[in-house]
Design a protein around this motif. Structure first.
Motif, short mmCIF file in Angstrom:
data_model
loop_
_atom_site.label_atom_id
_atom_site.label_comp_id
_atom_site.label_asym_id
_atom_site.label_seq_id
_atom_site.Cartn_x
_atom_site.Cartn_y
_atom_site.Cartn_z
N SER A 1 5.48 13.83 25.83
CA SER A 1 6.31 15.00 26.13
C SER A 1 6.92 15.56 24.86
N TRP B 1 8.88 22.47 27.03
CA TRP B 1 9.53 21.27 27.56
C TRP B 1 9.96 20.38 26.43
N LEU C 1 4.75 20.00 31.88
CA LEU C 1 4.39 19.53 30.55
C LEU C 1 3.47 20.54 29.88
N CYS D 1 5.18 14.38 33.68
CA CYS D 1 3.95 13.68 33.28
C CYS D 1 3.20 13.09 34.46
#
Length: 1334
Positions: free
Chosen positions: A704, A760, A966, A1054
């Motif tokens: 991420s 993000w 994501l 995720c």
């Protein structure tokens, strides 16, 4: 021994006149000194041999006389004896004779200051020997006695001892009678010594002789200042108690009274000095006035501090009483009382106040005047010196009396009370424990009060513990215990106290906190008071508080011997040098090894100095460090302490360290960091699960963060030639890249490179994400609810006795059969729960809406929403009197349905029909099958089903729409640029055909390596687990193995389709994954079995975005859907399939997107060659990329031993159930356990190969027939093992511990079925039985 040395004096020694008699005696002394002036250097002596001869030799032996002269002791007199620093003088001038009739003479160095007569400066030589000698019949002269006393005083000042030869010459006795050598002589001591054993030590470690004392440790009370039950009243009462302790201590010390007395004495001395002061005593008067001013200021400040403390104490006490009045209950016992004494005579009070104030005013005004005159004199001198200068400074002003009086009056009012003000004294009221009624609102709902006790350690050695005490509502435990410890050797240095919480089930207790304090030598009158604070760092509950105690040292002879205790302290350095040598000679290297004796024929050189080896060194086989590092010693030590569950039951420890295998469980290392959460079991399987979960969490965070960083970098403007669609800028060269850049000017930017929306940035956390969620459940109806088996057995008996056919009266039979169950539904999350009303029958209808409020953060939403089904059982109870009849309600758990909170936040709602998870064996109930009451077919009665279905609508507000997906498109792509361009073109075509844009799934997904690949690369034949490859039915075994993998529950982007996809190595090593990864692994297993299968991406209830597996049965060529999370298979037309919508079907050769307008799975056309229903992403011209992601040579790891874990789970379940039943006694009946254990052994094979069929009611009927004298209720639970906390949560949800029957008994059985890589299937059988009254 008498001590006639002069006393200490702070004044300097005065010069005195000598008398004629003293000068005559001094001449005699000088004559004797001349006879003893011959000195030679003394020889080195063997102190060890002399010590052995002195302590163990015979008294009749005569020491050999050595030719050594008398040692003279010439030095400087110590400050302790002389009272001041004097220059070095000879021994003859150390003491002088003074007649009492002669007036004292003053030194010139004292500037003619006035001195007073002091007898401490006099030395009176005595004709009595100050110490006793064993001289026999010889008598000493007075001159000899006085000289010996003089040498003795000088030796004491230098911390030395007299020489034996000097003693012999001055005494005139024959040396063999009482002398041993030139340093040791026989003397007489009045004290009788008792022999003790003293371990040999090195000189650096020698602290003093051993002692024998008794340490009395008094434990007063334990008070919690931080506790889950702490209220505002507790906090205020504790603060008030601390203030009262300070107030009581100040009253006990009487500081103000002592300061007032010292101030009066200082004032009287100052007045006398002022009355008789001369010009030479000005400095002394100033010093005394300064002392008076300092004492007065300190007296004012201490009085003001005491008044402020009293006022604060009264204010806090008023606040506490007001709080108790407002809340209408009292949970603390602290009470204060006031004693108010009004002045009996106001005139006398006014007069005393006025006199004291005027005295201080005169004194203060005199000080101001003195300062004024000093400044005036300085100003005059400065003005006289600078007359020629044009500028002059202003003269100082004389102090105004009114201002000085006003300032003093202000300080006086702050420090002292008004004449009319009464005297107020505060004292504590100790209420009767029986009369004090403490109560807390909602006390019935609070957990049961816990028990605590203390363990005492002295320098790490356990010496005792207190009794266990229950915590009272005032969060205070009055211990009041005394522990006596007999100290035989040295005194302990540290006191360690451990606080324990006593367990109500097992003898084991939980250690909470440690407190430590150094032990100091207390005075001979008062004990040492200590207040030890503690604080725990447990994640479940934070505890803090204080322990009050006191300790003192006492004599072993009783109270009378307490006054004769001697403080054991380190010896002075000067005395240590005389008693022991400064350093022992180092041992030669050859002496450290054991020397083997030589034969008699050989000649050895005789050693002059034998090696010094202690007995402890000879008995040591190895060093302490080597012993502590031994693996066998660690196992034996851990087994002896009985703290580690691995080693405390070891019956055999190998004798050789080489025989200990590497897998042998070793005790915990010292100082190791606790990796597991509190409450978990230190087990290799627990450690594997914990590390796997942390690995997956860290992997999500890293990817991420990387994607957010790259997405932010792509937001910067790029040159024209770098505006290509692919993220790899190195490929943007040549005419092709130029053409793409020109086209990009006239076309919109691709969606794969977002510019405007923010990227993000990892896990969003902070106070703004703390929200209040409202979960709404609209439950409509249910079918197939199990019925109570006792009524069915009665129906069967009546049917057999009647001899008729029940098929003729099916309606009556069905009504009787379905009417004995009263189901209701509960919705719970964590500790919050809401329930529906009670319905009737096996097919109930509620049509009711339930709402549940949740206050939490996104990061803490990890638990599941539980929709549970219960049966309300009402029993008629009769008391001793026949007229008293009452009802008891019992709730029996029948099944549940779990919804992950993260999937509900992402999907916002779930609706439709769901299948509840029912236990495989449900004792006391039967499933309402039509075969049990009639011979008719099941198709004629669709309401008779093998499963329990529930129609519901579940939603949450607000939803988690603010969680950004994501940005995986910003990551590097492993595919060729041509493939990426082709997928972009096909995407534009697909978006025009899709009926809903939400159906689109990005074909390029992110892997665990942080790169994007095509979905088709994830499908590949991977190695099967050993148990699956060697089993009879590998298809069912594969589904079962995949369903037992742990699912990671977290509100994280995720876990979606645009998130991270794991390969088989990362998934199987960690045993943690998301729901979509389970479908990929199961599809790869089916490919290894040679089956034709596909991966389906869609939305299911309750997982949201997940993956299913579609495979073709080889025998019948029929298609089936498999849910990877539970391993169940469904037909394509099954309306109860949890799969709600299908987005695409991923095969090894192609990806097919669903472009049908029909959303129901049961009505979907699965003919993938039909172009009107399915859109193929790849073609023959551009084939799909394959392989390259999965690890094809993966090796599975073997499991750890499960016996200890199985026993620990059983003990954990028993402990939890007993702890939850706080008001009832829990009885465990182990007679049923072998039978339950046998049933659980068959459950794993039955659940794996039964394909969802319910053939298990036979076990329930067998238990009821084998034990007809009990009313049985129980069930089996099966789930994948993650940790012990998850097991406790599942058992608590069933509410089996809520059985309040007085004669109820419980039984639990645990069975673990192990697969490869520590994938465990946990089976629990919980049974409650109530004996039937015959």
């Amino acid at each position: 021994m008498e001590n006639t040395s002069p006393k200490k004096s702070l004044k300097k020694k005065r010069k005195t006149h000598t008398t004629r008699s003293y000068r005559k005696r001094e001449q005699e002394v000088q004559k004797l000194l001349k006879e003893t002036e011959e000195t030679t250097p003394s020889e080195e002596l063997d102190f060890e041999a002399l010590g052995l001869q002195f302590f163990h030799g015979n008294e009749g032996e005569v020491a050999q006389e050595k030719d050594s002269p008398v040692q003279q002791s010439v030095g400087q007199e110590s400050d302790e004896d002389s009272g001041g620093e004097l220059p070095t003088e000879s021994p003859s001038r150390t003491f002088i004779q003074i007649d009492l009739e002669d007036p004292p003479v003053v030194w010139n160095q004292l500037f003619k200051q006035r001195h007073f007569y002091d007898e401490s400066l006099l030395y009176r030589p005595s004709n009595t020997l100050h110490f006793q000698l064993q001289l026999g019949e010889n008598q000493m002269k007075n001159a000899q006695i006085r000289l010996l006393n003089r040498y003795q005083e000088q030796a004491k000042s230098e911390s030395t001892k007299l020489s034996s030869e000097l003693m012999a010459q001055l005494s005139g006795a024959s040396p063999p009678n009482f002398l041993l050598n030139d340093q040791l002589y026989r003397s007489v001591c009045r004290k009788e010594f008792q022999s003790v054993f003293f371990t040999p030590k090195f000189p650096d470690e020698f602290q003093g002789l051993p002692t024998r004392r008794c340490l009395k440790l008094s434990l007063k009370q334990l008070r919690f200042s931080q506790h889950p039950q702490l209220l505002e009243e507790h906090r205020m009462a504790q603060q008030l108690e601390d203030l009262y302790d300070v107030y009581r201590q100040q009253k006990k010390l009487k500081i103000c009274r002592k300061l007032r007395e010292e101030l009066e004495i200082a004032r009287q001395v100052a007045l006398k000095l002022l009355a008789s002061a001369g010009q030479d005593q000005t400095a002394e008067v100033k010093r005394q006035l300064k002392l008076t001013r300092q004492l007065r200021q300190r007296y004012y400040s201490e009085s003001a501090a005491q008044r402020n403390l009293l006022q604060r104490l009264l204010r806090e006490w008023a606040k506490l009483k007001e709080l108790r009045r407002q809340q209408r209950f009292q949970c603390t016992r602290f009470q204060l009382g006031l004693r108010v004494i009004h002045p009996p005579d106001l005139e006398a009070s006014y007069f005393a106040w006025k006199e004291s104030f005027e005295t201080d005013l005169v004194e203060v005004y005199r000080e101001h005047l003195e300062i004024f005159y000093t400044r005036l004199r300085l100003w005059t001198e400065q003005n006289s010196r600078s007359r020629k200068s044009p500028g002059h400074s202003k003269p100082p002003r004389k102090p105004q009396f009114d201002r000085v009086m006003a300032s003093l009056r202000k300080d006086y009012d702050k420090a002292f009370q008004d004449p009319e003000e009464p005297f107020v004294e505060v004292f504590r009221l100790h209420a009767d424990e029986a009369a004090a009624r403490l109560s807390i609102p909602g006390e019935d709902q609070l957990p049961k009060a816990r028990n605590y006790f203390l363990k005492i350690f002295l320098d790490g050695q356990f010496v005792g513990q207190s009794r266990s005490y229950r915590l009272e509502p005032d969060l205070l435990i009055s211990i009041n215990e005394c522990i006596g410890v007999l100290l035989e050797r040295t005194l302990p240095e540290n006191l360690n106290i451990w606080l324990y919480e006593k367990s109500t089930l097992t003898p084991k207790s939980r250690r909470l906190a440690q407190m430590s304090t150094p032990l100091l030598l207390s005075s001979k009158e008062d004990a040492m008071q200590e207040k030890l604070s503690f604080q725990t760092s447990s994640s479940s509950s934070q505890l803090a508080g204080d322990v009050y105690l006191c300790y003192e040292y006492r004599s072993t002879e009783g109270r009378g011997g307490a006054l004769h205790l001697d403080d054991v302290q380190r010896l002075p350095d000067a005395l240590r040098q005389t008693l022991v040598p400064p350093r022992l000679p180092a041992l030669p290297k050859a002496s450290k090894e054991l020397v083997t004796p030589r034969p008699p024929s050989g000649r050895t050189k005789k050693s002059l100095l034998p090696p010094l080896i202690f007995a402890e060194q000879q008995l040591q086989f190895c060093g302490i460090e080597v012993l502590l590092e031994s693996r066998r010693f660690q196992l034996l030590h851990s087994r002896h302490q009985q703290r580690n569950l691995h080693t405390k039951q070891l019956r055999f420890v190998p004798a050789l360290e080489q025989e200990i295998s590497e897998e042998e469980p070793l005790p915990d290392g010292r100082g190791a960091v606790q990796l597991l959460e509190p409450g978990t079991y230190w087990n290799p399987i627990d450690l594997h699960k914990h590390r796997g979960r942390k690995f997956l969490q860290l992997l999500y965070e890293v990817i991420s963060s990387q994607s957010a960083r790259r997405a932010k970098a792509l937001q910067t403007p790029l040159p024209l030639l770098l505006l290509a669609e692919d993220a790899d800028h190195s490929a943007a060269t040549g005419w092709t890249a130029l053409w793409r850049a020109i086209c990009s000017v006239f076309q919109a930017q691709p969606a794969t490179l977002p510019r405007e929306p923010p990227a993000w940035s990892g896990h969003q956390s902070g106070p703004d994400l703390f929200k209040h969620f409202c979960v709404s459940l609209h439950v409509v109806r249910a079918t197939g609810v199990p019925v109570r088996s006792r009524h069915i057995l009665n129906l069967n008996e009546r049917r057999t006795s009647a001899g008729g056919d029940m098929g003729t009266s099916l309606f009556v039979t069905q009504t009787l059969m379905y009417s004995n169950v009263r189901p209701f539904v509960t919705l719970s999350y964590g500790q919050r729960l809401c329930r529906s009303r009670t319905a009737e029958g096996s097919n109930p209808t509620w049509n009711e809406q339930l709402q549940l409020q949740i206050n939490s953060q996104f990061g803490d939403l990890r638990e599941d929403l539980k929709i549970s089904l219960f049966d309300e059982l009402i029993e008629q109870q009769y008391s001793d009197e026949a007229s008293d009849v009452y009802q008891r309600v019992q709730c029996n758990w029948l099944g549940e349905f779990r919804v992950p909170i993260n999937s509900l936040l992402a999907s916002r709602k779930f609706e439709g029909c769901i299948e509840l998870t029912m236990p495989k064996v449900l004792v006391g109930y039967k499933r309402p099958l039509i075969d049990s009451v009639t011979n008719m077919s099941t198709d004629q009665y669709p309401e008779f089903k093998e499963a329990v279905h529930l129609w519901f609508y579940l939603s949450i507000e607000p939803s988690g729409g603010d969680l950004l997906p994501l940005q995986s498109s910003a990551l590097a792509c492993a595919e060729m640029p041509e493939i990426q361009q082709y997928l972009g073109e096909r995407r534009l075509e697909l978006l025009q055909l899709l009926p809903q844009p939400q159906r689109y799934v990005e074909p390029l997904v992110c892997t665990a390596q942080g790169k994007r690949v095509c979905l088709t690369r994830l499908l590949d034949a991977v190695p099967l687990p050993p148990s699956v490859a060697s089993g009879e039915s590998p298809l069912e075994s594969s589904c079962r193995f995949v369903s037992l993998l742990s699912q990671y529950r977290s509100y994280d982007p995720c876990q979606g389709f645009r998130g991270v996809w794991l390969d088989n190595q990362a998934l199987l090593d960690s045993t943690w994954c998301s729901v979509k990864d389970l479908g990929v692994l199961l599809c790869n297993y089916l490919l290894s079995l040679g089956l034709e299968c596909w991966l389906i991406l869609g939305v299911a209830c309750p997982h949201g975005e997940c993956s299913f597996v579609l495979f073709r049965q080889p025998e019948t060529a029929e298609l089936f859907l498999v849910c990877p999370s539970n391993g169940k298979r469904y037909q394509l037309q099954d309306v109860h399939c949890p799969l709600r919508r299908i987005f695409c079907v991923v095969g090894k050769q192609n990806i097919f997107f669903n472009i049908q307008s029909e959303t129901r799975v049961s009505m979907t056309n699965f003919n993938l060659s039909d172009g009107a229903c399915w859109f193929p992403l790849f073609s023959r011209r551009v084939p799909a990329p394959q392989s390259g992601v999965q690890k094809l040579d993966y090796l599975y790891k073997r499991n750890y031993e499960l016996s200890q874990l199985q026993k620990h789970i059983e003990r954990k379940v028993m402990k939890k159930i007993s702890a939850w039943r706080t008001t009832r006694k829990t009885i465990w009946n182990r007679a049923f356990q072998p039978r339950l254990q046998k049933i659980l052994c068959d459950m794993e094979n039955l659940s794996t190969f039964s394909r969802g069929r319910y053939d298990e009611p036979i076990y329930s009927e067998q238990l009821e027939r084998e034990f007809p004298n009990y009313r049985l209720y129980g069930f089996t639970l099966n789930f994948a093992y993650t940790n012990l906390a998850a097991i406790s949560e599942r058992i608590r949800t069933t509410c089996i511990h809520y059985n309040h029957d007085a004669s109820v008994e419980f039984c639990v059985a645990v069975h673990l079925h192990a697969h490869a890589n520590d994938v465990l299937s946990v089976w629990l059988f919980l049974l409650s039985m109530v004996p039937l009254v015959v």
